[in-house]
Design a protein around this motif. Structure first.
Motif, PDB file in Angstrom:
ATOM      1  N   VAL A  72       0.880  -1.170   0.000  1.00  0.00           N
ATOM      2  CA  VAL A  72       0.000   0.000   0.000  1.00  0.00           C
ATOM      3  C   VAL A  72       0.916   1.217   0.000  1.00  0.00           C
ATOM      4  O   VAL A  72       1.778   1.334   0.881  1.00  0.00           O
ATOM      5  CB  VAL A  72      -0.905   0.015   1.249  1.00  0.00           C
ATOM      6  N   LEU A  73       0.751   2.077  -0.991  1.00  0.00           N
ATOM      7  CA  LEU A  73       1.643   3.237  -1.101  1.00  0.00           C
ATOM      8  C   LEU A  73       0.962   4.494  -0.598  1.00  0.00           C
ATOM      9  O   LEU A  73      -0.105   4.877  -1.094  1.00  0.00           O
ATOM     10  CB  LEU A  73       2.075   3.443  -2.567  1.00  0.00           C
ATOM     11  N   SER A  74       1.606   5.114   0.385  1.00  0.00           N
ATOM     12  CA  SER A  74       1.099   6.374   0.918  1.00  0.00           C
ATOM     13  C   SER A  74       2.250   7.360   1.037  1.00  0.00           C
ATOM     14  O   SER A  74       2.467   7.976   2.072  1.00  0.00           O
ATOM     15  CB  SER A  74       0.433   6.085   2.265  1.00  0.00           C
ATOM     16  N   VAL A  75       2.992   7.443  -0.061  1.00  0.00           N
ATOM     17  CA  VAL A  75       4.105   8.400  -0.117  1.00  0.00           C
ATOM     18  C   VAL A  75       3.732   9.491  -1.118  1.00  0.00           C
ATOM     19  O   VAL A  75       2.866   9.272  -1.974  1.00  0.00           O
ATOM     20  CB  VAL A  75       5.412   7.709  -0.571  1.00  0.00           C
ATOM     21  N   PRO A  76       4.336  10.665  -1.058  1.00  0.00           N
ATOM     22  CA  PRO A  76       3.993  11.725  -2.008  1.00  0.00           C
ATOM     23  C   PRO A  76       4.172  11.269  -3.461  1.00  0.00           C
ATOM     24  O   PRO A  76       4.999  10.393  -3.740  1.00  0.00           O
ATOM     25  CB  PRO A  76       4.962  12.850  -1.651  1.00  0.00           C
ATOM     26  N   ALA A  77       3.411  11.903  -4.374  1.00  0.00           N
ATOM     27  CA  ALA A  77       3.382  11.480  -5.773  1.00  0.00           C
ATOM     28  C   ALA A  77       4.783  11.400  -6.383  1.00  0.00           C
ATOM     29  O   ALA A  77       5.079  10.476  -7.158  1.00  0.00           O
ATOM     30  CB  ALA A  77       2.498  12.437  -6.573  1.00  0.00           C
TER      31      ALA A  77
END
Ligand code: COA
Length: 701
Positions: A72-77
Motif C-alpha cells: 500500500v503506497l502512501s508516499v507523495p506522488a
C-alpha cells in the motif's frame, strides 16, 4: 481473477509511507490493517523509523526479509514511481496506491500515471488506484484503507469510483446496519477497474450482491461481457452518474438527436442484465432488496393496504414502472368478499380499511399470497388509532416464511407509532420503506433481474450473405479523397446496397443527357434531387422535383433544379443531380445508428418520415445485441411501428422479415466499418413484400 487474491487475501502487506504521526494517512492505514484482525505479515516501510505501532519498520521494501504480496503506497506522488519500481524488483504482486496527484490533476499527472502503469505491466504487478481510499475485505479480514471505520460482515461487495462517496457510505452503513463482503475504492482506475472487480466479486463465495458507483466505463464491450456473465450468477446493481460523451457530442443525424445523453448506458446495462439505480438511495434500497428477497416469478403485484391514498399511489407506480397489478383468481375475490367488510376493496389493491386490526391483514395477506396470479406482495400500513403495526409485522413475516418464493415488501407510512413494527420487518429481512414508491422500484429491479435470468439464450445468426466490403471501402475512399465526410445520397445508397440493404436505384448525373439515360434505364416515374452534402434541406431551395414521367421532363427538371439552387445558394458546389426511381409509398420507418464512445454503435428503429423527432417512436439497442432475428423483433415490438407492421385496422401486414433483415444488416455494416459515425435510413418503405430504403445518410470520420 487470481491476481486479485494478492489484494483481497494477501499473505503479507507492506505499507510504504507508514507513519507514527496520528492524522497522517500512512498512520491510519497501519492502524486499520492492525485493527482489522489481519492475520498475515505486516511490514511498515519508513526510512526514519525502527518501529511503528509496535511493528518492526524497514527502511525500504527491498530491506524486507520476506516476500510481499501487496504494497500500500502512501508516499507523495513524486516518490511513487521509485517505490513502485522497487516493489517490482521485489516481486510484489499488487499495489494499492492511495497517493493523489495523477491523471486527476491534468497533463503532468496523466504522464506520471502512464509511466506508473507501464512500470506495473513491466513487472507484472496489478494496481488499484492511484488516488484511492484503499480496500477492505471482511472475510480475510483486512482493512487496507484510510477509512475511519471498518465494516460489518455481510454479503454486499461495493465498488466506488468516488472515494468520498465510499467513505460516506461506510459511515452510514453502521447506522443502517448494513454489512459488506468487501469494498473497493477504484480511484483513477489506471489498471484495475470496476470490470475486474465485478468479475472477482462474481466468483467470491461471500458476495451475494455487487454494487457499483461509477462515473464512466472505459471499455464498454468488455464491461458488457464481464457484467453479463456476473449477472447470471448474482445481481449487479450500478449507479452511474455523469453525462456520457455520446450525448455531449453534437449529433447531425436524427438517430443521434433521438439517442439523448445517457441512452447507451441504459441500453448496455439492460443488455447485460445490470440493474441501474438512479440515485444513491436507490442503489442501497436495491442492495437491501436483492440481499434479502427472493426473485419473483413474474411481474404481477398484489397490494394490501389500510388506506386509499397510498393504495392509489402504489397502483400508479406499479403501472408506471411496467409492472402489473395482479388480477386475482375468482376464488380469492369471493373469499375476500365473504370475509372482509362490505366497504373493503376486494380487487387489487385490497383495502382492508382504516379500522383494520391485525386479523383483516392476516386474512387478506393469506389469500393474496396463495393466489397463483400473484408474484409479489406489497403491504401498506398507515397509522390509525386501531392499527397494530407490530402484530401486522409478525403476520407479514409468517406469510413470507410460508411462501418463500414470493417477495413481500412493506411501506409503513408514518412516524414513531410505526417505527417498532417497521424495525421488526427490516431486522427480519423484509424490506420496509416509509413510502410505497421505493418499494416498487425494488420490485421492478427484482423483476427485471428475474427476466434476465430466465431469458433463453438465442444463438447468433451466421454472417449474412450478400455483403461486399470492397465496394463500401471504394465509396468511402472516394469521399475522403474528395475531403467529404458526409456521403452523397448516391454514395450512401451504394454503400448500404453493398451490404444487402435494398435501396431505391439512384444515379448521380452531371448533365441532362446523363440524367435522361439513367431515368430511361431505371424506368419512370423518377425523382430528381440536387446532389451536395452542403445542402441540408433540399426542398427549401428548389432542389427536389418528384413525379417525373418522361425524358423531356427530366431535361427540364435538371435545368430547373440547377438554376434554382444557384439562385438560392450561389456559392455552394453542386456535384450534379441524383436521379432516383420513385417508389410507391409504404409504411415509413427509420433505421439509424449513432456511435457511442464507450459502447460502440447504437441502433435505432421506429416510425420514420419527416415527423420522426416529433413522434419519437423509437427503440434502441447496441449493435452487438442485434445478432439474431428474435432480439431484433423484440426491439421492433417496443415501438408503435410494430403495430403498423403487423397490420393495423385491416391493413395488410408488412414484410417483417425484410425489416428485421435490414436492421441486422445495418448493425453488421456499422460494426464492420467503425469509420461510420452516424447513419440514417429515413424513410425505409415497408411493403407487403419487401422494403426499400429511399433516403440513406452516412457520415464518416
Ligand atoms: N519510502 C518510505 N517512506 C517514505 C518515502 C519512501 N520513499 N518517502 C516518504 N516517506 C515517509 C515520510 O517520511 C513520511 O513519514 P513520517 O510521517 O514519519 O515523516 C511518510 O512517508 C509520508 O510522507 P509525507 O511526505 O509526510 O507525506 P504525507 O503523509 O503528508 O502525504 C499522501 C502523502 C500520499 C497522503 C499525499 O501525498 C496524498 O496523496 N494525499 C491525498 C490522498 C488522497 O486523497 N487519496 C485519494 C482519496 S479519494
Amino acid at each position: 481473477m487470481a491476481e486479485l487474491t494478492a489484494l483481497f487475501r494477501p499473505q503479507s502487506v507492506a505499507v510504504v509511507g507508514a507513519s507514527k504521526q496520528p492524522g497522517k494517512i500512512g498512520n491510519a492505514v497501519m492502524k486499520n490493517i492492525l485493527a482489522s484482525g489481519y492475520r498475515g505479515a505486516v511490514y511498515p516501510i519508513n526510512p526514519k523509523e525502527s518501529e511503528i505501532l509496535g511493528v518492526t519498520c524497514h527502511p525500504s521494501v527491498s530491506a524486507v526479509p520476506a516476500n510481499i504480496d501487496m504494497a500500500v503506497l502512501s508516499v507523495p506522488a513524486a516518490q511513487v514511481l521509485a517505490v513502485a519500481r522497487e516493489c517490482g524488483e521485489k516481486k510484489v504482486k499488487a499495489l494499492t496506491i492511495i497517493t493523489a496527484g495523477f491523471k486527476e490533476i491534468g497533463k503532468e499527472g496523466l504522464d506520471l500515471e502512464k509511466k506508473l502503469l507501464l512500470l506495473c505491466s513491466q513487472y507484472d504487478m496489478r494496481m488499484l488506484g492511484p488516488n484511492c481510499v484503499g480496500l477492505m475485505d471482511t472475510h480475510t479480514p483486512i482493512n487496507a484503507s484510510f477509512a475511519a471505520t471498518f465494516l460489518s460482515k455481510g454479503e454486499i461487495a461495493f465498488l466506488s469510483q468516488s472515494g468520498a462517496i465510499l467513505l460516506a457510505i461506510l459511515d452510514w452503513s453502521e447506522t443502517a446496519e448494513l454489512g459488506f463482503s468487501k469494498v473497493v475504492s477504484l480511484g483513477n482506475k489506471a489498471d484495475l477497474s470496476e470490470i475486474d472487480f465485478i468479475e472477482d466479486a462474481a466468483n467470491d463465495p461471500y458476495t451475494r450482491v455487487i454494487l457499483c458507483y461509477i462515473e464512466d466505463i472505459v471499455d464498454g464491450p468488455r464491461f458488457i461481457e464481464v457484467a453479463g456473465r456476473a449477472a447470471k450468477k448474482k445481481p449487479v446493481i450500478v449507479f452511474k452518474s455523469g453525462v456520457s460523451q455520446a450525448g455531449a457530442q453534437a449529433a447531425s443525424s436524427h438517430t443521434g438527436a433521438l439517442a439523448g445523453s445517457d441512452l447507451a448506458y441504459d441500453t448496455a446495462f439492460e443488455q447485460c442484465g445490470v440493474i441501474r439505480a438512479h440515485s444513491m438511495t436507490e442503489l442501497f434500497d436495491l442492495a437491501v432488496a436483492f440481499s434479502k428477497s427472493a426473485i419473483p416469478a413474474g411481474d404481477r403485484v398484489a397490494v394490501v393496504t389500510n388506506s386509499g391514498g397510498p393504495g392509489i399511489i402504489a397502483t400508479d407506480n406499479i403501472e408506471m414502472l411496467g409492472l402489473q397489478m395482479a388480477r386475482f383468481e375468482k376464488n380469492t375475490i369471493e373469499e375476500l368478499r365473504a370475509n372482509l367488510p362490505q366497504e373493503a376493496g376486494i380487487y387489487n389493491p385490497v383495502d382492508v380499511l382504516g379500522d383494520a386490526g391485525v386479523d383483516r391483514y392476516e386474512f387478506a395477506l393469506q389469500k393474496v399470497m396463495e393466489d397463483s396470479n400473484v408474484d409479489s406482495v406489497l403491504v401498506l400500513v398507515c397509522p390509525t388509532a386501531v392499527t397494530q403495526p407490530v402484530e401486522v409485522s409478525h403476520t407479514i413475516l409468517r406469510a413470507r416464511d410460508a411462501y418463500p418464493g414470493k417477495p413481500v415488501f412493506a411501506a409503513y407510512t408514518g412516524g414513531q407509532s410505526l417505527a417498532k413494527g417497521a424495525g421488526l420487518l427490516s431486522g427480519a429481512g423484509v424490506p420496509c420503506f416509509t413510502f410505497p414508491e421505493p418499494a416498487i422500484v425494488c420490485l421492478k429491479g427484482l423483476n427485471s433481474y428475474g427476466q434476465y435470468l430466465n431469458a433463453r439464450a438465442v444463438a447468433d445468426e451466421r454472417v449474412l450473405a450478400g455483403v461486399d466490403q470492397k465496394t463500401v471501402k471504394a465509396v468511402f475512399y472516394d469521399a475522403t479523397r474528395d475531403h467529404r465526410l458526409i456521403l452523397l445520397g448516391s454514395e450512401a445508397a451504394e454503400a448500404a446496397n453493398a451490404y444487402g440493404i435494398p435501396t431505391a436505384p439512384i444515379v448521380l448525373a452531371t448533365t441532362p443527357e446523363e440524367a435522361v439515360e439513367a431515368a430511361d434505364k431505371m424506368g419512370y416515374p423518377v425523382v430528381l434531387k440536387a446532389s451536395s452534402p452542403k445542402i441540408l434541406h433540399k426542398t427549401d431551395v428548389g432542389g427536389v422535383i418528384v413525379g417525373i414521367n418522361s425524358a423531356a421532363e427530366v431535361q427540364k427538371a435538371f435545368i430547373e433544379i440547377m438554376e434554382s439552387v444557384h439562385r438560392y445558394l450561389p456559392k455552394v458546389v453542386i456535384y450534379g443531380i441524383e436521379v432516383q426511381k420513385m417508389k410507391e409509398p409504404g409504411t415509413e420507418l427509420i433505421i439509424g445508428m449513432t456511435r457511442d464512445l464507450q459502447f460502440g454503435p447504437l441502433i435505432a428503429f421506429g416510425l420514420g418520415g419527416i415527423y420522426v423527432n416529433l413522434l419519437k417512436d423509437v427503440a434502441f439497442r447496441l449493435a452487438s445485441d442485434l445478432k439474431n432475428a428474435k432480439k431484433i423483433e423484440e426491439m421492433i415490438s417496443e415501438t408503435k411501428a410494430y403495430t403498423l407492421l403487423k397490420g393495423y385496422r385491416g391493413e395488410a401486414p408488412k414484410d417483417m422479415a425484410a425489416v428485421i433483415d435490414v436492421i441486422r444488416r445495418t448493425a453488421l455494416f456499422v460494426t464492420d466499418f467503425p469509420e461510420i459515425t452516424e447513419m440514417d435510413i429515413n424513410p425505409l418503405f415497408a411493403y407487403k413484400k419487401g422494403v426499400s430504403a429511399v433516403d440513406v445518410k452516412i457520415t464518416i470520420s
